[in-house]
Scaffold this motif. Structure first.
Motif, PDB file in Angstrom:
ATOM      1  N   ARG A  39      22.192  36.510  21.635  1.00  0.00           N
ATOM      2  CA  ARG A  39      23.551  35.968  21.572  1.00  0.00           C
ATOM      3  C   ARG A  39      24.012  35.711  22.996  1.00  0.00           C
ATOM      4  N   LYS A  40      24.963  34.819  23.134  1.00  0.00           N
ATOM      5  CA  LYS A  40      25.541  34.594  24.456  1.00  0.00           C
ATOM      6  C   LYS A  40      26.598  35.680  24.687  1.00  0.00           C
ATOM      7  N   VAL A  41      26.787  36.033  25.941  1.00  0.00           N
ATOM      8  CA  VAL A  41      27.746  37.090  26.263  1.00  0.00           C
ATOM      9  C   VAL A  41      28.665  36.620  27.384  1.00  0.00           C
ATOM     10  N   VAL A  42      29.960  36.804  27.180  1.00  0.00           N
ATOM     11  CA  VAL A  42      30.943  36.587  28.237  1.00  0.00           C
ATOM     12  C   VAL A  42      31.214  37.981  28.818  1.00  0.00           C
ATOM     13  N   VAL A  43      30.787  38.189  30.068  1.00  0.00           N
ATOM     14  CA  VAL A  43      31.036  39.468  30.739  1.00  0.00           C
ATOM     15  C   VAL A  43      32.157  39.201  31.724  1.00  0.00           C
ATOM     16  N   TYR A  44      33.293  39.871  31.507  1.00  0.00           N
ATOM     17  CA  TYR A  44      34.387  39.636  32.447  1.00  0.00           C
ATOM     18  C   TYR A  44      34.737  40.925  33.169  1.00  0.00           C
ATOM     19  N   PHE A  45      35.072  40.765  34.448  1.00  0.00           N
ATOM     20  CA  PHE A  45      35.339  41.895  35.331  1.00  0.00           C
ATOM     21  C   PHE A  45      36.811  41.867  35.710  1.00  0.00           C
ATOM     22  N   TYR A  46      37.478  43.013  35.543  1.00  0.00           N
ATOM     23  CA  TYR A  46      38.905  43.090  35.843  1.00  0.00           C
ATOM     24  C   TYR A  46      39.189  44.384  36.610  1.00  0.00           C
ATOM     25  N   PRO A  47      40.253  44.364  37.441  1.00  0.00           N
ATOM     26  CA  PRO A  47      40.501  45.513  38.332  1.00  0.00           C
ATOM     27  C   PRO A  47      40.879  46.826  37.661  1.00  0.00           C
ATOM     28  N   ALA A  48      41.792  46.801  36.669  1.00  0.00           N
ATOM     29  CA  ALA A  48      42.250  48.082  36.120  1.00  0.00           C
ATOM     30  C   ALA A  48      42.898  47.921  34.755  1.00  0.00           C
ATOM     31  N   ALA A  49      42.543  48.818  33.842  1.00  0.00           N
ATOM     32  CA  ALA A  49      43.177  48.852  32.529  1.00  0.00           C
ATOM     33  C   ALA A  49      44.653  49.210  32.690  1.00  0.00           C
ATOM     34  N   LEU A  50      45.437  48.767  31.730  1.00  0.00           N
ATOM     35  CA  LEU A  50      46.868  49.109  31.664  1.00  0.00           C
ATOM     36  C   LEU A  50      47.708  48.519  32.793  1.00  0.00           C
ATOM     37  N   THR A  51      47.239  47.441  33.420  1.00  0.00           N
ATOM     38  CA  THR A  51      48.053  46.733  34.417  1.00  0.00           C
ATOM     39  C   THR A  51      48.417  45.380  33.794  1.00  0.00           C
ATOM     40  N   PRO A  52      49.517  44.772  34.232  1.00  0.00           N
ATOM     41  CA  PRO A  52      50.010  43.560  33.558  1.00  0.00           C
ATOM     42  C   PRO A  52      49.008  42.407  33.470  1.00  0.00           C
ATOM     43  N   GLY A  53      48.385  42.021  34.571  1.00  0.00           N
ATOM     44  CA  GLY A  53      47.440  40.900  34.548  1.00  0.00           C
ATOM     45  C   GLY A  53      46.223  41.199  33.689  1.00  0.00           C
ATOM     46  N   LEU A  86      35.295  32.837  19.729  1.00  0.00           N
ATOM     47  CA  LEU A  86      34.116  33.027  20.580  1.00  0.00           C
ATOM     48  C   LEU A  86      32.941  33.526  19.737  1.00  0.00           C
ATOM     49  N   ALA A  87      33.191  34.498  18.858  1.00  0.00           N
ATOM     50  CA  ALA A  87      32.119  35.046  18.018  1.00  0.00           C
ATOM     51  C   ALA A  87      31.525  33.970  17.116  1.00  0.00           C
ATOM     52  N   ALA A  88      32.387  33.117  16.553  1.00  0.00           N
ATOM     53  CA  ALA A  88      31.904  32.040  15.681  1.00  0.00           C
ATOM     54  C   ALA A  88      31.025  31.057  16.457  1.00  0.00           C
ATOM     55  N   ALA A  89      31.289  30.932  17.768  1.00  0.00           N
ATOM     56  CA  ALA A  89      30.482  30.038  18.612  1.00  0.00           C
ATOM     57  C   ALA A  89      29.248  30.753  19.176  1.00  0.00           C
ATOM     58  N   GLY A  90      29.052  32.030  18.780  1.00  0.00           N
ATOM     59  CA  GLY A  90      27.853  32.759  19.200  1.00  0.00           C
ATOM     60  C   GLY A  90      28.007  33.601  20.450  1.00  0.00           C
ATOM     61  N   TYR A  91      29.258  33.900  20.840  1.00  0.00           N
ATOM     62  CA  TYR A  91      29.497  34.673  22.059  1.00  0.00           C
ATOM     63  C   TYR A  91      30.026  36.066  21.738  1.00  0.00           C
ATOM     64  N   ASP A  92      29.492  37.062  22.443  1.00  0.00           N
ATOM     65  CA  ASP A  92      30.067  38.404  22.450  1.00  0.00           C
ATOM     66  C   ASP A  92      30.866  38.520  23.745  1.00  0.00           C
ATOM     67  N   ASP A 149      23.403  33.631  28.863  1.00  0.00           N
ATOM     68  CA  ASP A 149      22.837  33.007  27.660  1.00  0.00           C
ATOM     69  C   ASP A 149      22.010  34.001  26.840  1.00  0.00           C
ATOM     70  N   GLU A 150      21.442  33.503  25.739  1.00  0.00           N
ATOM     71  CA  GLU A 150      20.710  34.365  24.797  1.00  0.00           C
ATOM     72  C   GLU A 150      19.520  35.071  25.413  1.00  0.00           C
ATOM     73  N   LYS A 151      18.980  34.525  26.500  1.00  0.00           N
ATOM     74  CA  LYS A 151      17.789  35.112  27.120  1.00  0.00           C
ATOM     75  C   LYS A 151      18.127  35.998  28.320  1.00  0.00           C
TER      76      LYS A 151
END
Length: 161
Positions: free
Chosen positions: A32-46, A61-67, A128-130
């Motif tokens: 499956r394709k994966v969107v890995v996103y990196f963010y500074p801190a949980a519980l902050t506004p942004g 996203l899931a319907a398009a094959g992305y986790d 991507d899937e690979k």
């Protein structure tokens, strides 16, 4: 300063604890394709806005094959609190030693309110899937990023959005 990934690179594999303390590995998502996103801190506004945007578009996203996997330096207990408070459905994993953040080029010098600081660089890497990097986006905005990503990936957002 860690190297930024480029399309065509092999995505660094990782295994990190999720909000429940269970290990989540990139390898678990092969096929499956994966969107890995990196963010500074949980519980902050942004970061809350970004996580809610991903949650709101998770089905599309899931319907398009992305986790989707969100990575921050937070510990699982804080991630669990974040998930509960905001009713998040995205997988959140913690990288307190920042090894994965660094491997993905998502930790280093950045500008914050005009000052140069060292920290998490808000980034999104599409794998991507690979296990190959399809897109690597750095210094993304917390708001509007998910909508732009859907457009870039040619995925129609949900009609309710």
């Amino acid at each position: 300063m860690s190297e930024r990934l480029q399309p065509g690179d092999t995505a660094p594999d990782f295994t990190l604890p999720d909000a429940d303390g269970k290990d989540v590995s990139l390898a678990d998502h092969r096929g499956r394709k994966v969107v890995v996103y990196f963010y500074p801190a949980a519980l902050t506004p942004g970061c809350t806005k970004q996580a809610c945007d991903f949650t709101d578009n998770l089905d599309v996203l899931a319907a398009a094959g992305y986790d989707v996997i969100g990575v921050s330096p937070d510990k699982p207990a804080k991630l669990a609190k974040f998930r509960e408070k905001e009713s998040l459905r995205v997988t959140l994993v913690g990288d307190p030693d920042k090894a994965v953040l660094e491997a993905y080029g998502a930790f280093g010098e950045k500008k914050l309110y005009g000052k140069t600081v060292t920290g998490v660089i808000r980034s999104t890497v599409v794998v991507d899937e690979k296990g190959t990097v399809e897109r690597a986006l750095y210094n993304v905005k917390a708001t509007g990023h998910v909508a732009k990503l859907l457009k870039d990936l040619d995925i129609s957002p949900s009609p309710s959005a």
